[in-house]
Design an enzyme around this catalytic site. Structure first.
Site, PDB file in Angstrom:
ATOM      1  N   THR A 185       1.210  -1.280   0.150  1.00 14.36           N
ATOM      2  CA  THR A 185      -0.479  -0.192  -0.344  1.00 14.36           C
ATOM      3  C   THR A 185       0.875   1.211  -0.286  1.00 14.36           C
ATOM      4  O   THR A 185       1.880   1.065   0.833  1.00 14.36           O
ATOM      5  CB  THR A 185      -1.068   0.035   1.548  1.00 14.36           C
ATOM      6  OG1 THR A 185      -0.321  -0.531   2.557  1.00 14.36           O
ATOM      7  CG2 THR A 185      -2.453  -1.123   1.025  1.00 14.36           C
ATOM      8  N   GLU A 330      -5.664  -4.431   1.459  1.00 18.07           N
ATOM      9  CA  GLU A 330      -5.745  -5.098   2.271  1.00 18.07           C
ATOM     10  C   GLU A 330      -6.556  -6.902   2.376  1.00 18.07           C
ATOM     11  O   GLU A 330      -7.277  -7.146   2.955  1.00 18.07           O
ATOM     12  CB  GLU A 330      -5.470  -5.126   3.532  1.00 18.07           C
ATOM     13  CG  GLU A 330      -4.987  -4.398   4.423  1.00 18.07           C
ATOM     14  CD  GLU A 330      -4.597  -2.643   3.865  1.00 18.07           C
ATOM     15  OE1 GLU A 330      -4.738  -2.183   2.742  1.00 18.07           O
ATOM     16  OE2 GLU A 330      -3.727  -2.787   4.807  1.00 18.07           O
ATOM     17  N   LYS A 440     -12.251  16.005  16.079  1.00 20.30           N
ATOM     18  CA  LYS A 440     -11.980  16.290  17.187  1.00 20.30           C
ATOM     19  C   LYS A 440     -12.405  17.145  17.982  1.00 20.30           C
ATOM     20  O   LYS A 440     -11.013  17.929  18.282  1.00 20.30           O
ATOM     21  CB  LYS A 440     -11.681  15.075  17.901  1.00 20.30           C
ATOM     22  CG  LYS A 440     -12.408  14.914  19.480  1.00 20.30           C
ATOM     23  CD  LYS A 440     -12.064  13.757  20.098  1.00 20.30           C
ATOM     24  CE  LYS A 440     -12.842  12.756  21.259  1.00 20.30           C
ATOM     25  NZ  LYS A 440     -12.588  11.810  21.442  1.00 20.30           N
ATOM     26  N   TRP A 445     -16.939  14.526  16.822  1.00 18.17           N
ATOM     27  CA  TRP A 445     -16.390  14.840  16.084  1.00 18.17           C
ATOM     28  C   TRP A 445     -17.224  15.213  15.197  1.00 18.17           C
ATOM     29  O   TRP A 445     -18.336  15.584  14.498  1.00 18.17           O
ATOM     30  CB  TRP A 445     -16.688  13.214  15.612  1.00 18.17           C
ATOM     31  CG  TRP A 445     -15.858  11.889  16.547  1.00 18.17           C
ATOM     32  CD1 TRP A 445     -16.016  11.529  17.079  1.00 18.17           C
ATOM     33  CD2 TRP A 445     -14.191  11.862  16.332  1.00 18.17           C
ATOM     34  NE1 TRP A 445     -15.071  10.557  18.394  1.00 18.17           N
ATOM     35  CE2 TRP A 445     -13.886  10.758  17.626  1.00 18.17           C
ATOM     36  CE3 TRP A 445     -12.809  12.812  15.286  1.00 18.17           C
ATOM     37  CZ2 TRP A 445     -12.571  11.114  17.351  1.00 18.17           C
ATOM     38  CZ3 TRP A 445     -12.002  12.418  16.097  1.00 18.17           C
ATOM     39  CH2 TRP A 445     -11.607  11.095  16.868  1.00 18.17           C
TER      40      TRP A 445
END
Lengths: 544, 544
Positions: A185, A330, A440, A445
């Site tokens: 990756t 993945e 945050k 959030w």
């Protein structure tokens, strides 16, 4: 008590053998750097793979050895896709869009013994060669591009090796859990990490891709993978196509607009797959030239979210269905596919589009969950958000040769994707952010993706990105970086943007006026994704 | 070196869990003996399976135990399809069309501890019970049929057990090679033999059934399996439908003509599967009543060859595609599927029909070959004939508890199907005969199936069967048994038949005039297949 069924392993060479036996005449088309076209078929592919396996044996490749490829999508690359794993060795597809330093890192980390590369990339490897300590030889494949001025050494010519190799068929017995492929990756954080695919995972993933409700690959399709073969096995399409005898069309290095359109027309491509950028550019090209595609039926779009409008435009203007998928290197890589189902087909068009623009439902073999910080599974209510997690026979259990125990899995065996998502009661995944991109503020959030999606609705804004910066009072506050279509004063844009954002965000979530910044361009990674890591540094620097 | 992919087993409960999570609202419809309809869905199915697993635990069922079902297609049967294997026990589907002696044999051979049966079959089991030495309890499922006059004992009521069972969810960990299902072949020779399916084989087979070019099961289909669930897992459809969230319609015991047509219409069935007899009767019914089916799109036909004319009639008169498949209980059961491909779609209609009426090409996961008497693989030239052999992860390696080493496999690991076939250069299997039905005359083979196919073209012949009888000069000669539409003199029929057969068979292959026999009916097995073993005895007796 075990069943009394044959112990037949699921392996990559069995896909090739069946293709050659059952679909020998079905075509494999490659377009090269200079625009020329060559044709082969599954029968000939098989014979060349048999020879290529003998080339690899002559080079001294042993089971488990890593053999790198550095090439665009072509029939040569397809030959390597089958020959290397069929020998029990590991096909390491090197992302040629990476920065040279990253390529050096991953080739050395994988300890590749050989590199098979498109000849036009020889210059890059000539430069890297002194520091590629494990590579014993470079095998150059003629991609009909500009002849290189410098060459790595020692080097051999692909066709010369094939011509002199034995055509004796020998496929060694393999076990299905053996390693077959390796893909790193590019990652926007830390060093590249390698996912090590097994034969079993690759075979099951190919079966999955041929299921009606997944990618729907079948013999009747002519498939052009715009997604590169150095990127998560081109979403598994080369194997899925061979499994079902689909005609394959490899576009080589020219992947934009007219180059794609003309090849699609010439070869009557019915199904294609790639990232949203490709589809946006293709659509603009077609519109500019008032061109239609006579055979294209389905586009599979993944890698990042595609604008809803583009989905609708493809359907209304071109009669092409856009199917959104979500995956990761993945995950081999397909995890979810967004298709309408049952009564959803009777919803108003806007609602249908909203569902189709989600990441979709998990495909068979892939189990998903959203987990809170304590690793507990959250309800599928469309509102609770947690880190998207995954399990399944084609999901990574760890990374290659990290030298430390795997940290990718939770104690319950989940792979953590790094995406933050909600899941609807019907199982549709809606990714709201990358976990590391969440902001945050005052303990709550803020979704950077939601804010970006709204920001680009401003008529003067071409692109937008939202990252957090530290704030002594609110912990973190959002910074909105925008690229404009045409110059306008910052103060005006900032006020208008705040008003726009205020339509959907609470007051405490809004950026300060000074945190709405006009930039020339947004930083991108080597694979064209927004690089928020670099953007954060730029924002930080602009403050000091 | 192994890949770094999760070690997640392929198991039956994972199919159920995903169906309940992702497709909770998709329907499962059952029609019962009295014609009434009930509806449930995958969400409710899951909850009932959880309870049913606790019922089985309360009964004392242990992993590896065989639990029998004796039931028509219904949601009850589907619950058992999931609950028994999810516990690690073995779902033994008993063919209720077998003769009582055969049922006695297989229940005792399997050593079934429990029998779950449709209440209307209680009388049969009351009669068999004294000789079913391993069965501890009979669990009766209300199928809304005629109440039984006699009952086996001890007996319990299915719904009563479910109502009192715990709803605590516990799915024990399973390994994918564990036994999951058991199905005996009725066989026209020897004793019934049991094929013991594993979770892995069943899971892979379900994935295969959802591939576009195989059975093409998908969420958008409404599937009615006319093939019984006691027959080779209803061709794997119950699992494939759950895997992809397809609506399932279970027809119960009424499987002919109008009963099928009305249910297809009421539930808007799009895809159905069964044997040619069913499709012939349905077609005749529709034609007599000038009825069309508004939703039916695809029929999957297998079990024996379907007349080409019926394929064409379905398409021309009803707009329904007929897809021919070949399989065996020992192949889980799907082995080959006949679909046109590539340039074949441009052939004249008659040639297309001829290809579509073959057994088709092997599906992914199934490898095939034709072998000569020495076990050598013969060329795929469309002419060489040999015994069809198969390999793959869902192919039997042997039979259950035979008390002797497996004899089903060749030294090269092939399963011998008992069918004699040619394979075309494009991989299409053309079965010419059952091996045991081939007639060897003067050292040369005569195909009984080819002769039967020609014999039924005689305008007065409704059915025909060809078997060999011993002949002192020619070793074996063919005997043609025909069922007539209306009475006609034997001598006339015999002369006309010989003339007809002479158009395609050599003189030495033709039957004597006295070997063309008019019979009232042809003997059939309990599953409706022509029973040549009995026919041979009848022919022999008629000579003594």
């Amino acid at each position: 008590m075990n069943g009394l069924m044959m112990d037949v392993p699921l392996t990559i060479p069995s896909i090739l053998k069946r293709a050659a036996q059952v679909y020998p005449e079905k075509e494999i088309v490659s377009r090269w750097s200079d625009g020329s076209i060559t044709r082969t078929n599954y029968g000939t592919l098989y014979k060349r793979v048999v020879r290529l396996m003998n080339v690899l044996r002559d080079l001294g490749v042993q089971p488990g050895d890593r053999v790198a490829t550095s090439a665009w999508n072509s029939s040569h690359h397809l030959e390597l896709y089958f020959a290397i794993p069929s020998l029990g060795a590991v096909l390491h597809t090197v992302n040629i869009r990476l920065f040279p330093d990253q390529i050096r890192f991953i080739v050395n980390h994988a300890e590749d013994r050989f590199v098979f590369l498109d000849r036009s990339l020889a210059g890059l490897y000539a430069e890297l060669q002194p520091s590629l300590t494990t590579v014993e030889r470079y095998i150059l494949m003629d991609d009909r591009g500009t002849p290189p001025t410098t060459m790595p050494s020692p080097a051999s010519d692909y066709e010369t090796l094939l011509a002199s190799a034995s055509d004796e068929e020998y496929f060694p017995p393999l076990e299905e859990n053996m390693a077959a492929g390796l893909c790193y990756t590019s990652g926007t954080t830390g060093e590249p990490k390698g996912t090590l695919y097994s034969h079993r995972a690759t075979y099951l993933h190919a079966m999955g891709a041929c299921m009606v409700d997944s990618l729907g690959i079948s013999e009747k399709e002519t498939v052009m993978s715009v997604v590169p073969m150095f990127h998560a096995n081109a979403w598994g399409l080369p194997y899925a196509c061979a499994m079902t005898g689909a005609k394959q069309v490899f576009p080589g290095p020219h992947l934009l607009g007219g180059a794609i359109a003309s090849l699609m027309e010439a070869e009557q491509v019915t199904l294609s797959a790639g990232v949203p950028t490709v589809w946006n550019i293709l659509y603009q090209h077609l519109k500019q030239h008032s061109q239609k595609l006579t055979s294209l039926r389905v586009i599979i779009s993944g890698g990042s979210a595609i604008p809803r409008k583009l989905i609708a435009d493809y359907e209304h203007d071109l009669g092409v269905e856009v199917v959104c998928v979500w995956g990761m290197t993945e995950l081999s890589p397909i995890g979810t596919v967004a298709r309408l189902r049952g009564a959803m087909r009777n919803l108003p068009a806007e609602k249908q589009l909203a569902i189709r623009a989600t990441q979709g439902i998990s495909v068979p073999c892939v189990e998903i969950a959203i987990l809170n910080e304590e690793g507990e599974s959250l309800p599928w209510d469309g509102e609770s958000t947690g880190e998207l997690a995954s399990k399944g026979p084609w999901v990574a259990s760890g990374y290659y040769n990290t030298g430390k125990p795997n940290t990718a899995l939770t104690k319950d065996g989940w792979f953590l994707t790094g995406d933050v998502a909600a899941i609807t009661p019907y199982g549709y995944v809606e990714i709201t952010d990358r976990k590391k991109d969440m902001i945050k503020s005052r303990g709550e959030w803020i979704s950077s993706i939601d804010m970006e999606n709204l920001a680009v609705e401003h008529p003067n804004v071409r692109e937008a990105a939202v990252v957090g910066r530290h704030d002594p009072v609110r912990d973190e506050v959002p910074v909105v970086a925008v690229v404009l279509n045409e110059p306008r004063p910052q103060e005006e844009i900032a006020r208008e943007m705040r008003d726009l954002l205020a339509t959907q965000f609470a007051n405490w979530q809004l950026p300060k006026l000074s945190d709405i910044r006009i930039v020339e361009a947004l930083p991108k990674t080597s694979v064209g994704k927004l690089d928020k890591k670099v953007l954060r540094v730029q924002i930080l620097n602009s403050e000091t």
